[in-house]
Design a protein around this motif. Structure first.
Motif, PDB file in Angstrom:
ATOM      1  N   SER A 220      50.875  32.618  39.092  1.00 47.21           N
ATOM      2  CA  SER A 220      52.058  33.212  39.725  1.00 47.21           C
ATOM      3  C   SER A 220      53.237  33.241  38.757  1.00 47.21           C
TER       4      SER A 220
ATOM      5  N   HIS B  90      46.209  39.601  39.881  1.00 44.35           N
ATOM      6  CA  HIS B  90      45.893  39.528  41.309  1.00 44.35           C
ATOM      7  C   HIS B  90      44.393  39.307  41.515  1.00 44.35           C
TER       8      HIS B  90
ATOM      9  N   ASN C 156      46.381  28.787  40.169  1.00 44.41           N
ATOM     10  CA  ASN C 156      47.115  29.848  40.871  1.00 44.41           C
ATOM     11  C   ASN C 156      48.618  29.702  40.728  1.00 44.41           C
TER      12      ASN C 156
END
Length: 312
Positions: A48, A23, A44
């Protein structure tokens, strides 16, 4: 089997630490002033996917931990039931028979879960590598895998200061994980085509569960050139000074097990390639799943923190 004097770590806490670091890295990538929008989006996206795979690995480790605890409970009850003179000839009866079946079933499921740890652990490392490639601006980022990244570092093909800083700090973990996870997965799980026995083993003290790929039971290596004396130089100094008849170094298989478990201490790249060639040829006994899980999660946690500090 290996021995361990310490209790296993809190794997659930380690997984949560990894998720928190993913995160934080995502936030750094989004706020970067030097990454293009395309690189940000790609980094990103793979982060994820890495979060998903980190959770998957955590679930697998949880199953392994719970399954091994259940197996040890069965083993302890078997020991309590065992007659002083051993089991009588013939099939086991009653509760002893039931426990045998329970133990056998638990062992098979543990073997499947350990193999799943290798499979999903390698998927996680591949996603980690793609995040590294995009976030630290590696060329040909889309083509990156954990295997290719380690190979490029080993062969001196990467000169980027950011990537080299990461390698300098984590090369030991990367070498160990590549050797122990990818090679075992590819050779003995995904593309297994050799006439060897796959199995598992555990110590009754409740600290180790390991996979094995060996020649037929009772046989040593088919290649007479693979000897204790040839393998011994690749082991740590303390191991080399054990008495010759010590059980850890009394056969090529035991020495090879030590070599693989400490391969990150072998300095020469070509020596490591030689070792892995021997492992592919003759098989090996793995480290315990506790060791594999701990090294994987500690590496992911620590390296993501380092990557976050390098993203500009």
């Amino acid at each position: 089997m290996e021995g361990s004097a310490t209790s296993p770590p809190d794997f659930n806490e380690m997984v949560q630490d990894c998720l928190a670091q993913w995160h934080a890295l995502g936030e750094s990538i989004r706020s970067s002033s030097q990454l293009s929008e395309q690189r940000k989006a790609s980094a990103n996206f793979h982060a994820s996917v890495a979060v998903e795979r980190t959770n998957d690995v955590g679930r697998i480790i949880g199953r392994l931990t719970n399954g091994f605890f259940a197996l040890m409970e069965v083993v302890r009850e078997q020991e309590q039931l065992r007659p002083p003179d051993g089991w009588p000839p013939g099939p086991l009866q009653g509760r002893a028979h039931d426990l045998w079946w329970q133990g056998n079933s638990l062992g098979i499921y543990l073997k499947m879960d350990f193999e799943s740890l290798y499979l999903f652990g390698e998927i996680l490392l591949d996603q980690w590598s793609l995040v590294v490639a995009y976030a630290l601006q590696k060329s040909r980022a889309r083509e990156t895998s954990f295997h290719s990244l380690v190979a490029e570092f080993e062969e001196g093909e990467i000169t980027s200061p950011l990537l080299c800083a990461l390698w300098k700090r984590y090369n030991s973990d990367m070498i160990w994980l590549h050797a122990n996870m990818r090679v075992y997965r590819n050779t003995f799980i995904t593309h297994f085509d050799a006439p060897k026995q796959r199995g598992y083993g555990y110590d009754h003290g409740g600290t180790e569960f390991q996979l094995s790929v060996v020649q037929h039971v009772g046989q040593e290596f088919e290649d007479p050139q693979i000897t204790v004396s040839k393998l011994l130089p690749y082991t740590p100094h303390w191991f080399q000074h054990l008495p010759q008849k010590h059980y850890l170094r009394n056969s090529p298989r035991n020495v090879l097990q030590m070599v693989l478990s400490t391969i990150d201490s072998v300095q020469d790249y070509q020596d490591r390639r030689t070792i892995l060639g021997i492992v592919r040829k003759v098989g090996v006994i793995t480290p315990s799943f506790h060791t594999v899980a701990e090294r994987l999660l500690k590496f992911v946690d620590g390296s993501i923190t380092a990557i976050t500090s390098l993203v500009k």
